[in-house]
Write a protein that holds these residues in place. Structure first.
Motif, mmCIF file in Angstrom:
data_model
loop_
_atom_site.group_PDB
_atom_site.id
_atom_site.type_symbol
_atom_site.label_atom_id
_atom_site.label_comp_id
_atom_site.label_asym_id
_atom_site.label_seq_id
_atom_site.Cartn_x
_atom_site.Cartn_y
_atom_site.Cartn_z
ATOM 1 N N SER A 148 17.249 58.922 -42.738
ATOM 2 C CA SER A 148 17.781 60.273 -42.763
ATOM 3 C C SER A 148 16.996 61.154 -41.811
ATOM 4 C CB SER A 148 17.678 60.843 -44.186
ATOM 5 O OG SER A 148 17.987 62.216 -44.184
ATOM 6 N N GLN A 149 17.699 62.004 -41.086
ATOM 7 C CA GLN A 149 17.041 62.936 -40.183
ATOM 8 C C GLN A 149 16.666 64.232 -40.901
ATOM 9 O OE1 GLN A 149 16.179 61.959 -37.048
ATOM 10 N NE2 GLN A 149 16.964 60.016 -37.838
ATOM 11 N N GLU A 150 17.018 64.357 -42.177
ATOM 12 C CA GLU A 150 16.674 65.546 -42.925
ATOM 13 C C GLU A 150 15.205 65.489 -43.330
ATOM 14 O OE1 GLU A 150 19.317 65.703 -46.199
ATOM 15 O OE2 GLU A 150 21.116 65.977 -44.976
ATOM 16 N N THR A 151 14.664 66.650 -43.663
ATOM 17 C CA THR A 151 13.281 66.706 -44.116
ATOM 18 C C THR A 151 13.113 65.881 -45.379
ATOM 19 O OG1 THR A 151 13.000 68.901 -43.162
ATOM 20 C CG2 THR A 151 11.449 68.250 -44.873
ATOM 21 N N ASP A 152 12.026 65.146 -45.432
ATOM 22 C CA ASP A 152 11.724 64.304 -46.583
ATOM 23 C C ASP A 152 11.652 65.170 -47.844
ATOM 24 O OD1 ASP A 152 10.689 62.595 -48.467
ATOM 25 O OD2 ASP A 152 9.021 61.900 -47.222
ATOM 26 N N PRO A 153 12.485 64.890 -48.856
ATOM 27 C CA PRO A 153 12.414 65.680 -50.099
ATOM 28 C C PRO A 153 11.039 65.627 -50.745
ATOM 29 C CG PRO A 153 14.417 64.344 -50.051
ATOM 30 C CD PRO A 153 13.573 63.892 -48.893
ATOM 31 N N SER B 165 -0.869 65.841 -49.982
ATOM 32 C CA SER B 165 -1.158 64.410 -49.953
ATOM 33 C C SER B 165 -1.267 63.880 -48.528
ATOM 34 C CB SER B 165 -0.062 63.641 -50.695
ATOM 35 O OG SER B 165 -0.218 62.249 -50.508
ATOM 36 N N SER B 166 -2.209 62.968 -48.339
ATOM 37 C CA SER B 166 -2.405 62.351 -47.026
ATOM 38 C C SER B 166 -1.229 61.472 -46.616
ATOM 39 C CB SER B 166 -3.688 61.515 -47.025
ATOM 40 O OG SER B 166 -3.629 60.494 -48.009
ATOM 41 N N GLN B 167 -0.330 61.134 -47.543
ATOM 42 C CA GLN B 167 0.811 60.299 -47.163
ATOM 43 C C GLN B 167 1.716 61.007 -46.161
ATOM 44 O OE1 GLN B 167 2.885 60.534 -51.269
ATOM 45 N NE2 GLN B 167 4.555 60.047 -49.868
ATOM 46 N N PHE B 168 1.590 62.339 -46.067
ATOM 47 C CA PHE B 168 2.449 63.093 -45.159
ATOM 48 C C PHE B 168 1.799 63.335 -43.792
ATOM 49 C CE2 PHE B 168 3.701 64.201 -49.502
ATOM 50 C CZ PHE B 168 5.006 63.738 -49.461
ATOM 51 N N PHE B 169 0.662 62.700 -43.542
ATOM 52 C CA PHE B 169 0.033 62.768 -42.223
ATOM 53 C C PHE B 169 0.889 62.104 -41.140
ATOM 54 C CE2 PHE B 169 -4.644 62.793 -43.887
ATOM 55 C CZ PHE B 169 -4.599 64.166 -44.021
ATOM 56 N N TYR B 170 1.722 61.136 -41.542
ATOM 57 C CA TYR B 170 2.244 60.175 -40.567
ATOM 58 C C TYR B 170 3.644 60.497 -40.055
ATOM 59 C CZ TYR B 170 -1.831 57.633 -42.102
ATOM 60 O OH TYR B 170 -3.120 57.279 -42.395
ATOM 61 N N ASP B 171 3.796 61.670 -39.429
ATOM 62 C CA ASP B 171 4.975 61.866 -38.593
ATOM 63 C C ASP B 171 4.678 61.204 -37.244
ATOM 64 O OD1 ASP B 171 3.102 63.613 -37.526
ATOM 65 O OD2 ASP B 171 4.441 65.339 -37.465
ATOM 66 N N ASP C 247 6.922 50.568 -43.998
ATOM 67 C CA ASP C 247 6.207 51.789 -43.640
ATOM 68 C C ASP C 247 7.088 52.997 -43.915
ATOM 69 O OD1 ASP C 247 3.458 52.017 -41.741
ATOM 70 O OD2 ASP C 247 4.645 53.842 -41.928
ATOM 71 N N ILE C 248 6.437 54.130 -44.230
ATOM 72 C CA ILE C 248 7.181 55.370 -44.436
ATOM 73 C C ILE C 248 7.417 56.102 -43.123
ATOM 74 C CG2 ILE C 248 6.394 55.677 -46.805
ATOM 75 C CD1 ILE C 248 4.354 57.711 -45.774
ATOM 76 N N SER C 249 6.745 55.655 -42.041
ATOM 77 C CA SER C 249 6.935 56.263 -40.724
ATOM 78 C C SER C 249 7.915 55.424 -39.920
ATOM 79 C CB SER C 249 5.605 56.366 -39.969
ATOM 80 O OG SER C 249 5.828 56.735 -38.620
ATOM 81 N N GLU D 286 9.012 71.351 -39.878
ATOM 82 C CA GLU D 286 10.054 70.869 -40.782
ATOM 83 C C GLU D 286 10.453 71.879 -41.853
ATOM 84 O OE1 GLU D 286 9.612 66.900 -42.249
ATOM 85 O OE2 GLU D 286 8.596 66.195 -40.432
ATOM 86 N N LEU D 287 9.547 72.794 -42.185
ATOM 87 C CA LEU D 287 9.838 73.751 -43.255
ATOM 88 C C LEU D 287 9.806 75.195 -42.762
ATOM 89 C CD1 LEU D 287 7.853 72.130 -46.222
ATOM 90 C CD2 LEU D 287 10.248 71.825 -45.588
#
Length: 336
Positions: A20-25, A43-49, A126-128, A242-243
């Motif tokens: 999805s190209q939308e912002t991650d919920p 959270s550090s999980q969102f470091f990886y754009d 991977d989440i990226s 993104e926001l």
């Protein structure tokens, strides 16, 4: 042609990624709740754009960041031992890598296993999506016949999907000391969930950063090139993009502290002045006092006793222990 490739290649070579190209919920929820906590947290999980993944690739090559070099040495030195661990009965196996990133260290194993004509496939998770797509292209260039089953997914969803696709032994790779980003109770829960999703005979290979001189650890997360600072601040840049927020990156600083008593390295963003941030998409106004922090990451360091206890608490047994020459890092095999 190996049995695994003949039998399962149709089901594991799909490289289509639906993203999805939308912002991650999850990012929306993290920002909404995390910036209202005391202290504030992200959270550090969102470091990886895309930019975060690029910066982290630079960090891994930094002379101050010993973790990548140490684990690279472990895998290169012990790749034959690991293959023997993975194939005690010559069954085909699938390498399922959680948080694959650019696959730098994993390629040591992939290349060796290919040279040895091992009967296996590779499923990077991977989440990226940017990191995953780059990894797929790179692997296809180096090993065009290697069966691939990439997943843009969270870890456990990917494991559940993959478990339905073949009866091959699963070797779960969780490298890079990613487990250090988990709080102790969360680490126990993580391995218990892994245990529940694996079958007897499956294995988990985890990278653990070991406790050592505190100065070595502190420098790794406060490098002289300023890469870790840029990596941390990029999280605010991502939120701006993104926001539709208006974080002034020059008004925040990176701060790192390592506590040798707890074995925890913690990263923070520090507000350098009293300020207010608008996050338009969420209709939020977030005030910051001078010196106020946002806690962004924890990176735990382990002793051997702690690692063995973690295995015992979660239903695994330690079946392999491999370290670099300095004893900085261990890749440990947990057997289901």
């Amino acid at each position: 042609m190996a049995v695994y490739r003949n039998t399962f290649s149709d089901s594991i070579t799909s490289e289509s990624l639906t993203v999805s190209q939308e912002t991650d919920p999850a990012l929306i929820e993290e920002v909404r709740t995390g910036l209202q906590k005391t202290p504030k947290r992200l959270s550090s999980q969102f470091f990886y754009d895309a930019e975060g993944s690029r910066i982290f690739a630079e960090i891994m090559h930094s002379p101050d960041y010993y973790l990548t070099r140490s684990e690279y040495e472990v895998l290169d030195t012990h790749k034959a031992d690991l293959l023997r661990q993975f194939t005690p009965d010559n069954r085909p196996f699938e390498l399922v890598e959680l948080g694959a990133g650019d696959g730098l260290k994993t390629k040591i194993l992939l290349g060796f296993f290919e040279d040895q004509k091992a009967d296996f496939a590779y499923a990077p998770v991977d989440i990226s999506v940017d990191a995953l797509e780059g990894l797929i292209v790179d692997i296809r260039k180096q090993w065009p016949d290697l069966p691939l089953n990439p997943r843009h997914s969270d870890y456990f969803s990917a494991l559940e999907q993959l478990s339905d696709e073949s009866d091959a032994r699963r070797i779960v790779l969780f490298l890079g000391s990613n487990i250090g980003n988990f709080a102790p109770d969360d680490a126990i829960d993580f391995y218990r969930q892994l245990h529940d999703r694996l079958q007897p005979g499956d294995l988990v290979l985890t990278g653990f950063d070991l406790q050592k001189h505190p100065a070595i650890i502190h420098t790794a997360y406060n490098d002289r090139q300023g890469l870790t600072k840029a990596f941390n601040l990029n999280l605010l840049r991502r939120i701006n993009r993104e926001l539709d927020a208006d974080f002034d990156l020059t008004a925040f600083d990176h701060y790192e502290v390592y506590n040798p008593e707890t074995g925890e390295a913690r990263s923070y963003l520090v507000s350098q002045k009293a300020q207010t941030v608008q996050i338009t998409t969420l209709e939020m106004t977030v005030p910051f006092a001078y010196g106020e922090i946002i806690h962004t990451e924890i990176s735990r360091k382990f002793t051997r006793a702690q690692i063995e206890q973690l295995a015992q608490q979660t239903g695994f047994t330690v079946s392999g222990w491999f370290t670099d020459g300095k004893g900085y890092f261990a890749d440990v095999v947990f057997a289901r």
